[in-house]
Design an enzyme around this catalytic site. Sequence first.
Site, PDB file in Angstrom:
ATOM      1  N   ILE A   1      14.466  -9.420   1.157  1.00 43.90           N
ATOM      2  CA  ILE A   1      15.109  -8.740   2.289  1.00 43.90           C
ATOM      3  C   ILE A   1      15.475  -9.695   3.418  1.00 43.90           C
ATOM      4  CG2 ILE A   1      13.965  -6.554   1.749  1.00 43.90           C
ATOM      5  CD1 ILE A   1      12.179  -7.053   4.237  1.00 43.90           C
TER       6      ILE A   1
ATOM      7  N   THR B   1       4.703   0.344  13.396  1.00 47.73           N
ATOM      8  CA  THR B   1       3.281   0.177  13.667  1.00 47.73           C
ATOM      9  C   THR B   1       2.885   0.492  15.104  1.00 47.73           C
ATOM     10  OG1 THR B   1       1.503  -1.496  13.718  1.00 47.73           O
ATOM     11  CG2 THR B   1       3.715  -2.264  14.149  1.00 47.73           C
TER      12      THR B   1
ATOM     13  N   TRP C   1      -3.631   1.786  11.180  1.00 49.34           N
ATOM     14  CA  TRP C   1      -4.900   1.677  10.451  1.00 49.34           C
ATOM     15  C   TRP C   1      -4.759   2.159   9.009  1.00 49.34           C
ATOM     16  CZ3 TRP C   1      -9.800   2.936  13.847  1.00 49.34           C
ATOM     17  CH2 TRP C   1      -9.727   2.231  15.059  1.00 49.34           C
TER      18      TRP C   1
ATOM     19  N   ALA D   1       7.004  -5.391   4.445  1.00 44.62           N
ATOM     20  CA  ALA D   1       6.582  -5.875   5.759  1.00 44.62           C
ATOM     21  C   ALA D   1       5.679  -7.087   5.621  1.00 44.62           C
ATOM     22  CB  ALA D   1       5.848  -4.782   6.534  1.00 44.62           C
ATOM     23  N   TYR D   2       5.683  -7.911   6.656  1.00 42.74           N
ATOM     24  CA  TYR D   2       4.696  -8.978   6.822  1.00 42.74           C
ATOM     25  C   TYR D   2       3.566  -8.365   7.645  1.00 42.74           C
ATOM     26  CZ  TYR D   2       2.644 -13.451   8.289  1.00 42.74           C
ATOM     27  OH  TYR D   2       1.790 -14.509   8.518  1.00 42.74           O
TER      28      TYR D   2
ATOM     29  N   TYR E   1       2.964 -10.344  15.558  1.00 41.44           N
ATOM     30  CA  TYR E   1       3.198  -9.261  14.611  1.00 41.44           C
ATOM     31  C   TYR E   1       3.858  -8.068  15.306  1.00 41.44           C
ATOM     32  CZ  TYR E   1       2.123  -5.197  11.698  1.00 41.44           C
ATOM     33  OH  TYR E   1       2.214  -4.028  10.983  1.00 41.44           O
TER      34      TYR E   1
ATOM     35  N   GLN F   1       0.826  -1.208   0.000  1.00 41.52           N
ATOM     36  CA  GLN F   1       0.000   0.000   0.000  1.00 41.52           C
ATOM     37  C   GLN F   1       0.869   1.271   0.000  1.00 41.52           C
ATOM     38  OE1 GLN F   1      -4.067  -0.086   2.002  1.00 41.52           O
ATOM     39  NE2 GLN F   1      -2.915  -1.412   3.371  1.00 41.52           N
TER      40      GLN F   1
END
Length: 294
Positions: A38, A102, A151, A61-62, A126, A11
């Site tokens: 990576i 995050t 979010w 990112a995961y 996470y 995103q």
Amino acid sequence: MKILVTGCNGQVGRSLTRLLAQRDAMVVIAADRDTLDITDNSAVAAFILANAPDIIINAAAYTAVDKAEDEVELAFAINSDGPKFIALAAQQIGATLLHISTDYVFAGDKQGLYQESDSPAPQSVYGESKLAGERAVMQLCDKHIIMRTAWVFSEHGNNFVKTMLRLADMRDSLSIVGDQFGGPTYAGDIASALLTIADAIATQEPIEYGVYHYSGLPHVSWYEFADAIFDIAVNESLISNKPKLTPIPTQEYPTPAKRPVNSMLDTAKITQHFGIEASDWKQVLNTNIHAYKG
């Protein structure tokens, strides 16, 4: 000025590459998982040394929060080892690393806004993996900016806005969690904020490296976010009828990973240092909500 963007198909990554394509003064290297793994230290080192970027923006990112509870090794490989290897290579060539993190690094039980100085206490795999990535970047790369956000939504990928609009076509009523609060954040605004910081670095302005919070205002619950999405969608004739919404407590919507009850981030520091204002998510949706349907 040469910028490397990892995770270019996510995103934020897609928003970054779109904005960078409009600029002539920067050479952009956009890398997806096929271009650059990576989690492979030697591959990261070779790629970064060969391309010699001035700035690296790690948007890879995961993000499968619930699946991470089972895919622990994969989550840590991408969210912890990946940033570690990038930080090592960035330090070797003297590059600045901008790394996205995050709200999940926090427990979510604080009263009031989370500031950068608050102690992390992740409650999920996470969150633990993202905190490990933050710490690796801090320890291994002198010139780093860690941007915590929350979010995230955009026209691309899977996110809450797109899910709500899809469900509006399928159901007349929806139950939405009403006791978790945060700031919805448009990925395009995250990208713009990162590029504002990159511009400051490019012009050699004095930079205070470290951790910054960036997310949207106003803060709302998921129920309030959904309510606003449907109001805008009806007003823009994107959907014909607004589903009946019912707020429910977290315990009535159990998930494998524990979510922070409070994801509200204080964005004053990034405004003070870079002049970057919080993301106005309502304005974004009013402007381009049609892009989220389909």
